[in-house]
Design a protein around this motif. Structure first.
Motif, mmCIF file in Angstrom:
data_model
loop_
_atom_site.group_PDB
_atom_site.id
_atom_site.type_symbol
_atom_site.label_atom_id
_atom_site.label_comp_id
_atom_site.label_asym_id
_atom_site.label_seq_id
_atom_site.Cartn_x
_atom_site.Cartn_y
_atom_site.Cartn_z
ATOM 1 N N ILE A 25 10.047 6.551 7.090
ATOM 2 C CA ILE A 25 11.364 7.069 6.728
ATOM 3 C C ILE A 25 11.610 8.455 7.322
ATOM 4 N N PHE A 26 10.642 9.365 7.137
ATOM 5 C CA PHE A 26 10.901 10.735 7.568
ATOM 6 C C PHE A 26 10.825 10.915 9.083
ATOM 7 N N ASN A 76 2.484 11.436 13.281
ATOM 8 C CA ASN A 76 2.722 10.540 12.149
ATOM 9 C C ASN A 76 3.320 9.263 12.699
ATOM 10 N N ARG A 77 2.468 8.309 12.984
ATOM 11 C CA ARG A 77 2.935 7.161 13.754
ATOM 12 C C ARG A 77 3.264 5.966 12.887
ATOM 13 N N PHE A 78 4.381 5.351 13.202
ATOM 14 C CA PHE A 78 4.795 4.126 12.536
ATOM 15 C C PHE A 78 5.149 3.173 13.670
ATOM 16 N N LEU A 79 4.190 2.342 14.052
ATOM 17 C CA LEU A 79 4.318 1.538 15.276
ATOM 18 C C LEU A 79 5.583 0.678 15.339
ATOM 19 N N PRO A 80 5.947 -0.034 14.250
ATOM 20 C CA PRO A 80 7.165 -0.844 14.350
ATOM 21 C C PRO A 80 8.386 0.004 14.729
ATOM 22 N N GLY A 89 -7.849 5.850 10.206
ATOM 23 C CA GLY A 89 -6.682 5.133 9.666
ATOM 24 C C GLY A 89 -6.147 4.107 10.652
ATOM 25 N N HIS A 90 -5.413 3.166 10.096
ATOM 26 C CA HIS A 90 -4.846 2.023 10.809
ATOM 27 C C HIS A 90 -4.094 2.420 12.084
ATOM 28 N N ARG A 111 -2.379 5.329 1.004
ATOM 29 C CA ARG A 111 -2.186 5.232 2.458
ATOM 30 C C ARG A 111 -0.889 4.509 2.792
ATOM 31 N N LEU A 112 -0.636 3.423 2.029
ATOM 32 C CA LEU A 112 0.581 2.655 2.288
ATOM 33 C C LEU A 112 1.822 3.488 1.998
ATOM 34 N N VAL A 113 1.744 4.283 0.897
ATOM 35 C CA VAL A 113 2.878 5.146 0.566
ATOM 36 C C VAL A 113 3.094 6.159 1.685
ATOM 37 N N LYS A 114 1.996 6.727 2.189
ATOM 38 C CA LYS A 114 2.103 7.698 3.278
ATOM 39 C C LYS A 114 2.723 7.038 4.518
#
Ligand code: UDP
Ligand code: MG
Length: 317
Positions: A224-225, A180-184, A78-79, A215-218
């Protein structure tokens, strides 16, 4: 010591259709960076389990150019995990992260570097416009405004992964071990008062988007979470409102019974109450489950990715 090098981290998944254009545009930008800033460039391409000819094409490039390094992952992770792999490998005094589909224009990199050299530790490439139109574009817009409202900390909501981080900020970011990574979001968490550089987001140069809708929804849920406890607090508020209402309603019913006013065995009221509360409870359990699943994911402590091979020509000079 003056900065000497810069790394570009890029995840690649089935991008054979645009790799040639990517190579020529990137290497042209590299040359201009070397002449304008005197920086040595390192290009970290993370092959995220591509099933087309991407790996062969990249390997050919890497075998003739020691600036190009390929991290070949053992499968498609994954990205975000792919970006993590690149960040951990990159050795530059600053690291630029960007998508490999040319939606993040390589020609913007010199501007990011200029802002970095002016003293900014984190520079975020902020989208002036977004290429996605129609429903997808609308959903993106909705997501970003929701994230802005829900997030427990201030977040620049118009940005994706594209941006530059100083070595200091990269090292700080690498200390965040969540899965669960969200880079921004992580980049905003690290702080350093990010500077912004505006750009117009282009359509991807070729091929289809590689991130499925699911994937985008995840990814959106991760954002958010991982950065908000407000959904949990919303359950509490909802429970409080419903309970208060029920208490007064019960009181009302009791009084009616006592004074024998209008006592008819009803059907509507209990049905509505059961359905409404059932729905509220299911949603609440779902939100709790979302956090619980994330906790489970974190405690397993699995690595974010597995490297099959690092392909890089030994430096000739
Ligand atoms: N990508 C990846 N692994 C994946 C999906 C995508 O490494 O499982 C890469 C892809 O090759 C591209 C970048 O991540 O360089 C962004 O992907 P895409 O353009 O499909 O995402 P979108 O622009 O739709 O968010
Ligand atoms: Mg894209």
């Amino acid at each position: 010591m003056p900065a000497r090098s810069i790394s570009i981290v890029m995840p690649i998944y089935n991008e054979e259709a645009l790799l040639d254009e990517l190579f020529s545009r990137m290497l042209r930008v590299f040359d201009s960076i070397q002449t304008e800033f005197g920086l040595v460039c390192e290009w970290v391409l993370v092959n995220d389990g591509s099933r087309d000819h991407s790996l062969e094409m990249m390997t050919a490039k890497a075998s003739s150019d020691s600036r190009v390094a390929i991290i070949d992952l053992s499968r498609n992770f994954g990205h975000q995990p792919a970006i993590q792999a690149g960040l951990e490998y990159a050795s530059g005094d600053a690291v630029v992260v960007m998508d490999g589909d040319l939606q993040d224009p390589p020609e913007l990199i010199p501007e990011l570097i200029r802002s970095w050299q002016a003293g900014n530790k984190v520079v975020v490439a902020q989208r002036r416009s977004r290429a996605e139109r129609g429903i997808k574009g609308m959903l993106f817009g909705l997501f970003h405004s929701m994230l802005g409202k829900l997030s427990d900390m201030k977040m620049d909501t118009g940005s994706g992964v594209f941006g530059l981080m100083d070595r200091r900020a990269v090292n700080d970011l690498l200390k965040l071990h969540e899965r669960n990574r969200f880079l921004p979001g992580l980049r905003a968490w690290v702080g350093y008062d990010p500077a912004e550089v505006l750009y117009d987001r282009e359509e991807r140069a070729a091929g289809k988007p590689k991130q499925s809708f699911a994937r985008l929804v995840k990814y959106g849920f991760d954002a958010i979470f991982s950065f908000s406890l407000k959904p949990l607090r919303a359950i509490w508020t909802l429970g409080f409102i419903v309970s208060t209402f029920s208490f007064f309603y019960a009181l009302y019913l009791l009084l009616m019974r006592l004074f024998n006013i209008n006592v008819v065995a009803g059907f509507t009221t209990p049905t509505v109450a059961i359905l409404l509360l059932g729905g509220v409870q299911l949603i609440s359990i779902g939100i709790l489950g979302e956090y619980l699943g994330r906790i489970y994911d974190e405690v397993k402590q699995r690595p974010h990715y597995i490297i099959k091979e690092v392909i890089r020509r030994p430096n000739a000079d």
